[in-house]
Design an enzyme around this catalytic site. Structure first.
Site, PDB file in Angstrom:
ATOM      1  CB  CYS A  43      43.330  50.774  34.927  1.00 42.40           C
ATOM      2  SG  CYS A  43      44.882  50.764  34.024  1.00 42.40           S
ATOM      3  CE  LYS A  95      46.856  37.207  44.763  1.00 43.36           C
ATOM      4  NZ  LYS A  95      46.192  36.607  43.577  1.00 43.36           N
ATOM      5  CD  GLU A 108      37.730  50.755  37.080  1.00 43.20           C
ATOM      6  OE1 GLU A 108      37.708  50.094  38.125  1.00 43.20           O
ATOM      7  OE2 GLU A 108      38.780  51.076  36.492  1.00 43.20           O
TER       8      GLU A 108
HETATM    9  P1  NAD Z   1      41.191  43.014  42.036  1.00 41.47           P
HETATM   10  O1  NAD Z   1      41.442  44.144  42.951  1.00 41.47           O
HETATM   11  O2  NAD Z   1      39.990  42.179  42.264  1.00 41.47           O
HETATM   12  O3  NAD Z   1      42.418  41.987  42.067  1.00 41.47           O
HETATM   13  C1  NAD Z   1      43.742  42.392  41.824  1.00 41.47           C
HETATM   14  C2  NAD Z   1      44.676  41.449  42.548  1.00 41.47           C
HETATM   15  O4  NAD Z   1      44.523  41.647  43.953  1.00 41.47           O
HETATM   16  C3  NAD Z   1      44.424  39.971  42.306  1.00 41.47           C
HETATM   17  O5  NAD Z   1      45.678  39.313  42.227  1.00 41.47           O
HETATM   18  C4  NAD Z   1      43.640  39.553  43.534  1.00 41.47           C
HETATM   19  O6  NAD Z   1      43.779  38.187  43.851  1.00 41.47           O
HETATM   20  C5  NAD Z   1      44.271  40.412  44.606  1.00 41.47           C
HETATM   21  N1  NAD Z   1      43.410  40.732  45.731  1.00 41.47           N
HETATM   22  C6  NAD Z   1      42.053  40.815  45.754  1.00 41.47           C
HETATM   23  N2  NAD Z   1      41.645  41.206  46.969  1.00 41.47           N
HETATM   24  C7  NAD Z   1      42.751  41.403  47.730  1.00 41.47           C
HETATM   25  C8  NAD Z   1      42.984  41.815  49.071  1.00 41.47           C
HETATM   26  N3  NAD Z   1      41.976  42.110  49.885  1.00 41.47           N
HETATM   27  N4  NAD Z   1      44.270  41.908  49.504  1.00 41.47           N
HETATM   28  C9  NAD Z   1      45.306  41.615  48.671  1.00 41.47           C
HETATM   29  N5  NAD Z   1      45.145  41.203  47.405  1.00 41.47           N
HETATM   30  C10 NAD Z   1      43.886  41.100  46.935  1.00 41.47           C
HETATM   31  O7  NAD Z   1      41.228  43.626  40.572  1.00 41.47           O
HETATM   32  P2  NAD Z   1      40.975  42.879  39.206  1.00 41.47           P
HETATM   33  O8  NAD Z   1      39.514  42.586  39.125  1.00 41.47           O
HETATM   34  O9  NAD Z   1      41.938  41.767  39.016  1.00 41.47           O
HETATM   35  O10 NAD Z   1      41.361  44.032  38.146  1.00 41.47           O
HETATM   36  C11 NAD Z   1      40.477  45.031  37.787  1.00 41.47           C
HETATM   37  C12 NAD Z   1      40.773  46.324  38.513  1.00 41.47           C
HETATM   38  O11 NAD Z   1      42.144  46.648  38.378  1.00 41.47           O
HETATM   39  C13 NAD Z   1      40.037  47.504  37.926  1.00 41.47           C
HETATM   40  O12 NAD Z   1      39.494  48.290  38.962  1.00 41.47           O
HETATM   41  C14 NAD Z   1      41.095  48.292  37.198  1.00 41.47           C
HETATM   42  O13 NAD Z   1      40.836  49.639  37.058  1.00 41.47           O
HETATM   43  C15 NAD Z   1      42.299  48.008  38.000  1.00 41.47           C
HETATM   44  N6  NAD Z   1      43.505  48.135  37.167  1.00 41.47           N
HETATM   45  C16 NAD Z   1      44.301  49.220  37.348  1.00 41.47           C
HETATM   46  C17 NAD Z   1      45.435  49.387  36.560  1.00 41.47           C
HETATM   47  C18 NAD Z   1      46.336  50.563  36.738  1.00 41.47           C
HETATM   48  O14 NAD Z   1      47.466  50.524  36.266  1.00 41.47           O
HETATM   49  N7  NAD Z   1      45.913  51.606  37.408  1.00 41.47           N
HETATM   50  C19 NAD Z   1      45.746  48.442  35.613  1.00 41.47           C
HETATM   51  C20 NAD Z   1      44.911  47.348  35.449  1.00 41.47           C
HETATM   52  C21 NAD Z   1      43.786  47.207  36.250  1.00 41.47           C
END
Ligand code: NAD
Length: 494
Positions: free
Chosen positions: A296, A184, A396
């Site tokens: 990230c 997803k 962040e």
């Molecule tokens: P997000 O957590 O909003 O969403 C990530 C994914 O999770 C999306 O596909 C979203 O639809 C899904 N999602 C959202 N809520 C959920 C829930 N309750 N249960 C299951 N799935 C859910 O993050 P984002 O805004 O897409 O990305 C930004 C964040 O990702 C930042 O905090 C960043 O630091 C982190 N990030 C981390 C890495 C890493 O490798 N550590 C890499 C990229 C981004």
């Protein structure tokens, strides 16, 4: 091949379940608009739980009822190599999709596609090298075999910032191991994952092994939760925010499935007085501004030794002002917009906070210069004299906003650097190997670069976070182990 400057049209996608392109069962769709100019770039199925269930069952059948999990490793390696070749051939089309959905410059999106191809090559090599252990000399009348087997059905939930590369860190090992998958992608950037589904099928991946569902914002969390909680899913691999990661982990407790999480960060970038100054300035610049700061592992806390701080910050400020914000499809653009209105509003609230907490050196607001008015642009921003306890030093921001702090000595800087709930990455700039290694050993972070930021070109080392930056590792041998179960076979000799 299209040129960098050629603009894409609107693409209408279907999702990929059991080897078929299908709409959402409800027929519902959603759109993605360009963060550069607000135009529609894609139309996608808006799936609900019933679609996710269909995809999960397809993956379950492919794992339980086909020969995929026990297929020859050489076949799986061949699929990965073929996928890498196809990606390289179609890099332009993938980069166009990524640039349109994310808003990042297409020149950089091309780099993401080629890095993804590299990941598939790496895991193809690992598939060929899969092995176990044997115990033959412990006692005379028994032999032991430690076998590694695919973990089963993997739920994959990914974010929007590097939509193709970050999913390849999961798909690569899952295919190498013989797992099946339900993915997803983020609702902001589903296009490249759907394109990849078609490409993997073309590369020879059997039906049902890789399934993709796409859902808009609220459905996205619901569907993500459904996958994370499903009793038919054996492991969930998540990249995203720490808050969503915790929700995934709670849902995964339902059937005690394996969990790997790549989450947020507030990574320290540490500069000692003896550092090669221009290289460190360039590293700090790249560390914070890559992908408009939406990384990230961004070096969002710059810790500079007091004697060189003013000179360092002056050089970095001048360099920041050379960034060219603009159209992702203009080859001259070096920084694109941020991903969406919510993210822009969040960054603007941190900018407001920063003005109260610290000294603004450059940027500090939304960019609305001619040509940028319709876009979600933030000026490259540097705050100096940021107290270690300030909000902008701790939370962040996920935007092009740098907090500069200063330090007196080695012990001081290790303490400040570790004073965070995160532990994803860090860097240290110095010519003194003893200082570099003392800092590297003292930091509680999953990756520490010395005299580099974001990469040294060593792509195959394990990646992941300490503390609330994550759980488990991606890439490297550990990144493959996350997709395998371990079985001890004990044989009594008769
Ligand atoms: P997000 O957590 O909003 O969403 C990530 C994914 O999770 C999306 O596909 C979203 O639809 C899904 N999602 C959202 N809520 C959920 C829930 N309750 N249960 C299951 N799935 C859910 O993050 P984002 O805004 O897409 O990305 C930004 C964040 O990702 C930042 O905090 C960043 O630091 C982190 N990030 C981390 C890495 C890493 O490798 N550590 C890499 C990229 C981004």
């Amino acid at each position: 091949m299209t040129s960098i400057a050629e603009r894409p049209g609107v693409t209408t996608y279907q999702q990929f379940i059991d080897g078929q392109w299908v709409d959402a069962l409800s027929g519902a769709t959603f759109t993605r608009t360009s963060p550069y100019d607000g135009s529609v770039v894609g139309v996608y199925p808006n799936s609900g739980i019933e679609d996710a269930e269909r995809a999960i069952r397809a993956a379950r059948r492919a794992f339980d009822e086909t020969s995929w999990p026990t297929s020859p490793a050489a076949d799986r390696a061949r699929i990965l190599r073929r996928a890498a070749d196809l990606l390289a051939e179609r890099a332009d089309a993938f980069a166009t999709c990524i640039a349109a959905e994310v808003g990042k410059p297409k020149t950089m999106a091309l780099g993401e596609v080629m890095a993804t191809a590299e990941v598939f090559q790496l895991f193809a090599a690992k598939a060929l090298n899969l092995k176990g252990e044997s115990f033959t000399q412990q006692i005379p009348d028994a032999v032991g075999i430690v076998a590694h087997e695919p973990v089963g059905v993997v739920g994959i939930i990914t974010p929007w910032n590097f939509p193709l590369l970050l999913i390849s860190w999961k798909i690569g090992p899952a295919i190498a191991a013989g797992c099946t998958m339900v993915a997803k992608p983020s609702h902001y950037t589903p296009g490249s994952t759907l394109m990849l589904a078609g490409l993997l099928a073309e590369a020879g991946l059997p039906d049902g092994v890789f399934n993709v569902v796409t859902s808009e914002t609220d459905n996205g969390a619901l569907v993500g939760q459904h996958i994370a909680a499903s009793e038919l899913v054996d492991k969930v691999a998540f990249t995203g925010s720490t808050a969503s990661g915790k929700a995934v982990m709670r849902a995964a407790a339902n059937n005690v499935k394996k969990v790997s999480l790549e989450l947020g960060g507030k990574s320290p970038n540490i500069v000692f007085p003896d550092a090669a100054l221009d290289a460190a300035v360039a590293g700090a610049f790249f560390g914070i501004y890559l992908n408009s700061g939406q990384v990230c592992q961004a070096g969002s806390r710059l810790l500079v030794a007091k004697p060189i701080k003013d000179e360092f910050v002056a050089k970095l400020t001048a360099l920041s002002q050379t960034l060219k914000l603009g159209d992702p499809f203009d080859p001259a653009t070096t920084m694109g917009p941020v991903i969406n209105e919510n993210q822009l509003a969040k960054i603007e609230s941190y900018l407001e906070r920063g003005r109260q907490e610290a000294k603004l050196l450059t940027g500090g607001s939304r960019a609305t210069d001619p040509g940028l008015e319709k876009g979600l642009f933030v000026k490259p921003t540097i705050f100096d004299e940021v107290p270690a306890q300030a909000t902008i030093a701790r939370e962040e921001i996920f935007g092009p906003v740098l907090s500069v702090l200063s330090f007196d000595n080695l012990d001081d800087v290790i303490r400040i650097a570790n004073d965070t709930m995160y532990g994803l990455a860090a860097a240290v700039w110095t010519k003194d190997i003893n200082v570099a290694l003392k800092v590297a050993k003292g930091l509680r972070a999953g990756t520490v670069w010395v005299n580099a930021y974001h990469s040294t070109g060593l792509y195959n080392m394990p990646y992941g976070g300490y503390k609330q930056s994550g759980l488990g590792r991606e890439l490297g041998d550990l990144g493959l182990e996350e997709y395998m179960e371990t079985k001890s076979i004990q044989i009594k000799l008769q």
